[in-house]
Design a protein around this motif. Structure first.
Motif, short mmCIF file in Angstrom:
data_model
loop_
_atom_site.label_atom_id
_atom_site.label_comp_id
_atom_site.label_asym_id
_atom_site.label_seq_id
_atom_site.Cartn_x
_atom_site.Cartn_y
_atom_site.Cartn_z
N PHE A 41 40.79 51.03 34.66
CA PHE A 41 40.64 50.26 33.42
C PHE A 41 39.19 49.94 33.06
N GLN A 42 38.42 49.35 34.01
CA GLN A 42 37.06 48.92 33.66
C GLN A 42 36.13 50.12 33.44
N GLU A 43 36.44 51.22 34.11
CA GLU A 43 35.63 52.44 33.85
C GLU A 43 35.84 52.86 32.39
N ARG A 52 26.21 33.28 39.49
CA ARG A 52 27.19 32.20 39.66
C ARG A 52 28.61 32.77 39.74
N ASP A 53 28.85 33.81 38.97
CA ASP A 53 30.17 34.46 38.94
C ASP A 53 30.50 35.01 40.33
N LEU A 54 29.46 35.45 41.04
CA LEU A 54 29.67 36.06 42.36
C LEU A 54 30.35 35.11 43.33
N CYS A 64 38.76 39.73 39.37
CA CYS A 64 39.93 39.54 38.48
C CYS A 64 39.45 39.02 37.13
N PRO A 65 39.00 39.92 36.25
CA PRO A 65 38.39 39.48 34.98
C PRO A 65 39.24 38.55 34.13
N ASP A 66 40.55 38.87 33.98
CA ASP A 66 41.36 38.03 33.08
C ASP A 66 41.64 36.66 33.70
N LEU A 67 41.86 36.61 35.01
CA LEU A 67 42.03 35.30 35.66
C LEU A 67 40.75 34.47 35.51
N GLY A 91 31.76 36.34 26.04
CA GLY A 91 33.22 36.53 26.06
C GLY A 91 33.74 36.66 27.47
N TRP A 92 32.83 36.75 28.46
CA TRP A 92 33.30 36.79 29.85
C TRP A 92 32.22 36.16 30.73
N GLY A 93 32.55 35.86 31.98
CA GLY A 93 31.56 35.27 32.88
C GLY A 93 31.21 33.84 32.50
N TRP A 149 26.85 49.15 36.08
CA TRP A 149 27.51 49.22 34.75
C TRP A 149 28.46 48.04 34.54
N PHE A 150 28.82 47.33 35.61
CA PHE A 150 29.72 46.18 35.47
C PHE A 150 28.95 44.98 36.00
N ALA A 151 28.48 44.12 35.09
CA ALA A 151 27.48 43.10 35.43
C ALA A 151 28.12 41.86 36.05
N LEU A 152 27.98 41.69 37.34
CA LEU A 152 28.44 40.46 38.01
C LEU A 152 27.27 39.50 38.09
N LEU A 172 37.04 50.85 29.82
CA LEU A 172 36.62 49.85 28.81
C LEU A 172 35.12 49.65 28.79
N VAL A 173 34.51 49.48 29.98
CA VAL A 173 33.11 49.06 30.05
C VAL A 173 32.16 50.25 30.25
N LYS A 174 32.49 51.08 31.27
CA LYS A 174 31.55 52.16 31.58
C LYS A 174 31.51 53.20 30.45
N GLY A 230 45.99 37.67 28.39
CA GLY A 230 45.00 38.60 28.93
C GLY A 230 43.84 38.63 27.96
N GLY A 231 42.69 38.97 28.46
CA GLY A 231 41.54 39.14 27.57
C GLY A 231 40.98 37.83 27.05
N VAL A 232 40.00 37.96 26.19
CA VAL A 232 39.26 36.79 25.70
C VAL A 232 40.10 35.98 24.72
N GLY A 239 45.99 43.51 35.58
CA GLY A 239 45.82 44.97 35.53
C GLY A 239 44.38 45.41 35.38
N ASP A 240 43.51 44.46 34.96
CA ASP A 240 42.08 44.76 34.77
C ASP A 240 41.31 44.64 36.08
N ASP A 241 41.98 44.18 37.15
CA ASP A 241 41.26 43.87 38.40
C ASP A 241 40.59 45.12 38.96
N1 FO1 Z 1 32.60 43.46 30.04
C1 FO1 Z 1 31.59 44.29 29.62
O1 FO1 Z 1 31.67 44.83 28.52
N2 FO1 Z 1 30.49 44.54 30.42
C2 FO1 Z 1 30.36 43.99 31.64
O2 FO1 Z 1 29.36 44.25 32.33
C3 FO1 Z 1 31.38 43.09 32.09
C4 FO1 Z 1 31.29 42.45 33.33
C5 FO1 Z 1 32.30 41.52 33.70
C6 FO1 Z 1 32.21 40.81 34.89
C7 FO1 Z 1 33.17 39.89 35.25
C8 FO1 Z 1 34.26 39.68 34.40
O3 FO1 Z 1 35.21 38.77 34.73
C9 FO1 Z 1 34.39 40.38 33.19
C10 FO1 Z 1 33.40 41.31 32.85
N3 FO1 Z 1 33.48 42.02 31.64
C11 FO1 Z 1 32.49 42.86 31.25
C12 FO1 Z 1 34.62 41.83 30.71
C13 FO1 Z 1 35.87 42.56 31.16
O4 FO1 Z 1 35.67 43.93 31.20
C14 FO1 Z 1 36.99 42.20 30.16
O5 FO1 Z 1 36.87 40.85 29.87
C15 FO1 Z 1 38.41 42.29 30.66
O6 FO1 Z 1 38.59 43.14 31.69
C16 FO1 Z 1 39.27 42.67 29.45
O7 FO1 Z 1 39.73 41.54 28.90
#
Ligand code: FO1
Length: 307
Positions: free
Chosen positions: A154-156, A97-99, A50-53, A69-71, A91-94, A158-160, A12-14, A39-41
Motif C-alpha cells: 500500500f505505502q509503496e 517524535r513519531d518514532l 500503523c499510519p491510520d491508527l 495530514g499525518w504525523g 521515501w516514507f518520512a518517519l 500511495l507514497v513512493k 481510515g485516512g485523514v 491495511g496501510d500498516d
Molecule cells: N504520507 C506521505 O505522503 N509521505 C510520507 O512520507 C508519509 C509518512 C508517514 C509516516 C507516518 C504516518 O503515520 C503516515 C505517513 N504518511 C506519509 C501518510 C500515510 O501514507 C497515509 O496517511 C495513510 O497511510 C493513508 O491514510
C-alpha cells in the motif's frame, strides 16, 4: 444531542480521523468506539508502523500536524537525515517524535502483546479516552494491483509511486477482526462510515469475517469523501473511474456501499446525485476542531431523524 447509547465509527485516512475527532467531542468516551483500518500498516526501518491508527490517536490528542495530514506537529526529522546518509530508504518520512510511537509499538509486539493492547497503552499516554480499536490484531495488508507497476504494497503505491493507476485492490492475511471490534458492532445502535476512501480505508474493515453482516444489520450512515466530484484528499476520484467505471460523485459512494446504508451525508449541492437513499446535504469539508464537532452533531441528528 443524541440518544444513541453506542456509536461505532469505521475510520481510515485523514478524513476519517478528523470526523472521529468531531464525534469524540460530542459523544461520551464510554459510548463511542472507533474501528480503525490497519491495511496501510508497514514495516519500515525494522519498525511496525500503523499510519491510520497513529493519525486517529494524534488527531484526537490534538497533536496532529494538520497541514501535513499525518504525523505530529512541531516534528523534526533528524533521524531521517541520518538514515538517508546511510543509504536507508527515505521515501516514507518517519519524524523523530513519531518514532517514539513506532519504537514502543514494535517493542510491545515483539514481546507478544497485541496491537489492541499497545494501542490502548499509547492512547492512555496521549490522553485519548475514546476507544480506538485496530480492525485486526494480525497483519491484514492492502495490496494494490496497479496497471503499470504490478502488485504493490500500500505505502509503496500511495507514497513512493504517488498512487499510479489501479486495476484491483487485494487484502492479504487472515480476515479475522478482533473480538473487541465485533463486540462493538454487536453493541452498536448506530454505525458511521467516515469520510474515507471506500476502497482502501473502509473495504479493508468490511472485508473481515462477520463485519459486513453486522454493519448491514444496524442503522448505518456514511459520509461522502467526494465533494463536488473531487476527493478532498488522495486518489479516490481516479480510483472510482478506474475500479467502478463511474464518474466520481456522492452517488458512486452510495452505489459502492449499497444496501449497507440507511443514509448518506454529502456536501451541500451534491444531494441530487444520490438515488433512493435519505441524504443530508451540509458543509462536510471540516475546518478546525469546533467545525468537526458541528458536523458530528449534524450527522447524529440526521441519524436520529431516520429512526
Ligand atoms: N504520507 C506521505 O505522503 N509521505 C510520507 O512520507 C508519509 C509518512 C508517514 C509516516 C507516518 C504516518 O503515520 C503516515 C505517513 N504518511 C506519509 C501518510 C500515510 O501514507 C497515509 O496517511 C495513510 O497511510 C493513508 O491514510
Amino acid at each position: 444531542v443524541s440518544t444513541f447509547r453506542n456509536v461505532v465509527l469505521l475510520s481510515g485516512g485523514v478524513g476519517g480521523a478528523r470526523f472521529a475527532h468531531g464525534l469524540a467531542q460530542v459523544v461520551d468516551a464510554e459510548r463511542l468506539t472507533l474501528i480503525v483500518n490497519t491495511g496501510d500498516d508497514l514495516v519500515h526501518w525494522g519498525l511496525y508502523v500503523c499510519p491510520d491508527l497513529d493519525t486517529v490517536m494524534y488527531t484526537l490528542a490534538g497533536r496532529a500536524d494538520e497541514a501535513r495530514g499525518w504525523g505530529l506537529r512541531d516534528e523534526t526529522f533528524g533521524v531521517l537525515d541520518g538514515m538517508r546518509a546511510f543509504g536507508a530508504p527515505d521515501w516514507f518520512a518517519l519524524g523523530d517524535r513519531d518514532l517514539a510511537t513506532h519504537l514502543v509499538r514494535s517493542e510491545a509486539l515483539a514481546r507478544g502483546r497485541s496491537l489492541s493492547d499497545v494501542t490502548q497503552q499509547l492512547c492512555a499516554a496521549l490522553g485519548v479516552r475514546t476507544r480506538v480499536l485496530p480492525m485486526c490484531d494480525t497483519p491484514r495488508r492492502t495490496l494494490i494491483e496497479s496497471c503499470d507497476h504490478g502488485l504493490l504494497a500500500f505505502q509503496e503505491w500511495l507514497v513512493k509511486l504517488r498512487a499510479p493507476r489501479v486495476k484491483a485492490v487485494h487484502f492479504e492475511g487472515a480476515d479475522t477482526p478482533t473480538a473487541a471490534a465485533l463486540a462493538a458492532l454487536d453493541a452498536a445502535e448506530l454505525i458511521v462510515i467516515g469520510p474515507s476512501n471506500p476502497y482502501v480505508s473502509i473495504d479493508p474493515i468490511l472485508s473481515l469475517s462477520g463485519v459486513r453482516e453486522r454493519v448491514a444489520s444496524k442503522p448505518t450512515i456514511a459520509l461522502s469523501p467526494i465533494v463536488h466530484g473531487r476527493a478532498v484528499k488522495g486518489p479516490l476520484a481516479e480510483m472510482l473511474r478506474e475500479l467502478a467505471g463511474s464518474a466520481p460523485g456522492a452517488g458512486a459512494i452510495a452505489v459502492h456501499y449499497g444496501e449497507l446504508l440507511s443514509g448518506l451525508v454529502v456536501e451541500r449541492g451534491d444531494e441530487a446525485s444520490v438515488r433512493a437513499l435519505p441524504v443530508l446535504g451540509t458543509n462536510t469539508v471540516m475546518g478546525g476542531s469546533t467545525d468537526r464537532a458541528r458536523l458530528a452533531r449534524e450527522v447524529l441528528q440526521f441519524a436520529e431523524g431516520l429512526k
